[in-house]
Enzyme design. Sequence first.
Site, PDB file in Angstrom:
ATOM      1  N   ASN A 137       0.865  -1.173   0.000  1.00  9.30           N
ATOM      2  CA  ASN A 137       0.000   0.000   0.000  1.00  9.30           C
ATOM      3  C   ASN A 137       0.905   1.228   0.000  1.00  9.30           C
ATOM      4  O   ASN A 137       1.473   1.600   1.021  1.00  9.30           O
ATOM      5  CB  ASN A 137      -0.886  -0.045   1.258  1.00  9.30           C
ATOM      6  N   ARG A 149      -2.629  -1.946  -3.423  1.00  4.64           N
ATOM      7  CA  ARG A 149      -3.820  -1.120  -3.231  1.00  4.64           C
ATOM      8  C   ARG A 149      -3.688   0.106  -4.126  1.00  4.64           C
ATOM      9  O   ARG A 149      -2.693   0.824  -4.049  1.00  4.64           O
ATOM     10  CB  ARG A 149      -3.933  -0.675  -1.777  1.00  4.64           C
ATOM     11  N   HIS A 204     -12.694   3.356  -0.182  1.00  3.65           N
ATOM     12  CA  HIS A 204     -12.725   2.341   0.879  1.00  3.65           C
ATOM     13  C   HIS A 204     -13.497   1.105   0.411  1.00  3.65           C
ATOM     14  O   HIS A 204     -14.011   0.338   1.229  1.00  3.65           O
ATOM     15  CB  HIS A 204     -13.425   2.839   2.166  1.00  3.65           C
ATOM     16  N   ARG A 238     -10.957  15.888   7.250  1.00  2.80           N
ATOM     17  CA  ARG A 238     -11.722  16.306   6.060  1.00  2.80           C
ATOM     18  C   ARG A 238     -13.131  16.722   6.461  1.00  2.80           C
ATOM     19  O   ARG A 238     -13.741  16.107   7.336  1.00  2.80           O
ATOM     20  CB  ARG A 238     -11.814  15.146   5.060  1.00  2.80           C
ATOM     21  N   GLU A 281      -8.263  -4.945   5.125  1.00  2.00           N
ATOM     22  CA  GLU A 281      -8.093  -4.638   3.702  1.00  2.00           C
ATOM     23  C   GLU A 281      -6.934  -5.430   3.093  1.00  2.00           C
ATOM     24  O   GLU A 281      -7.016  -5.852   1.944  1.00  2.00           O
ATOM     25  CB  GLU A 281      -7.868  -3.128   3.529  1.00  2.00           C
TER      26      GLU A 281
END
Length: 407
Positions: free
Chosen positions: A17, A98, A186, A247, A390
Amino acid sequence: MSPASTVTGLPTVLVINSGSSSLKYQLLVPDTGEVLASGLIEQIGEASGRINHTTGDHKYVEETRIDDHGVALAALQDQFAAYGPNLDEITITAVGHRVVHGGSSFSEPVVIDDAVLAEIEALCPLAPLHNPAAVAGIRAARERFHVPHVAVFDTAFFSGLPEAASTYAIPTELAAQHKIKKYGFHGTSHEYVSRQVATELGVPVADLNVIVFHLGNGASVSAVRGGRAIETSMGLTPLQGLVMGTRCGDIDASIYMYLHNVADLSIAEIDTLLNKQSGLKGLCGDNDFRAIDQRIRRGDTAAKRAFEVYVHRLRLYLGSYAFTLGRLDAVAFTAGVGENNPMLRAAATSGLEHFGLHLDEGRNASSTKHARVISTDHSPVKIMVVPTNEELAIARQAEELVERLRP
Ligand code: AMP
């Protein structure tokens, strides 16, 4: 039969990743989920970098300069050579990467060749912070690991969103020309968790309507009907939707122009403001939920207000997604906050007994790390905590694809 590692006797996948200044990796066995090693290489491109490598109960930390992703991949191999497991004794069947943005080009995992890599690179304008790092990581990894490399996209699970859900109400031609639509992010986590919910409840995925809240530093929610996502909160970029660590999530789009005109901020400054200095951090100065939790317990009003804004937004999504689904079987919480914060889960689901959500306070307070139901036995809608994974999902998808394509 696929090749097997001599350590486990089973195929092994290296998952990578790549972030702009970091690279996470895990070497794992897709069949069992066993993690043989994991690591984090940080501060890539800075004066001094840091490498964490973990295998079994042993953790190794090194400080060294890491100029770019090529050097990071060399460091990764050095860690395995120094601390194990010995990669010469393990057959890695695939490297899974990823990739944040697959645009409209990729709706499922794909083996990476030069053309695929060029397409991922072409999508950089849609994910300027993420895709360039993935491209750099893939390039470096392909040079060092001569096995199939598979890209697994964060957007893929949402590539089949109904058009009415993925379309912004702006002029159609302009949106088409610039590929402006809701992509969602996601996705690997939302897909994995929605399937785990079906497994835990012992029902076929095809029969399940579930809302998944992925609440980490980034946060998103999805509505999944029969294994297919029909709505999600993130949009063209991961800025839309829930209140997140830094965010803002949903805001009036005019705030951009207003800040530009009235506060004299440049587009770049506003971008930084909304992505890095807003959300919980903007509201109370902290983006780590543990700190916010502690401040609330001490009576801090700014932290309490930030929590209330966060929960209010989340409940708006819960209600609207339940209506969009029409019938709701389960609500699942995952990721750092979703898995670990009972106060948030209670606030998100309290007072909704009329809609079939009955939280069991004792179950909610338990800190076990396994997937579990935290609603009462008679709750018509199951409320659940489901740890996401993940890396395992990426490893399984990479292994499945390579196995399918093997002659
Ligand atoms: P993630 O992006 O999934 O790693 O999640 C990061 C967020 O999860 C941060 O806001 C953390 O404060 C929060 N988090 C992680 N562990 C815990 C914990 N044990 N209790 C409460 N929040 C946690």
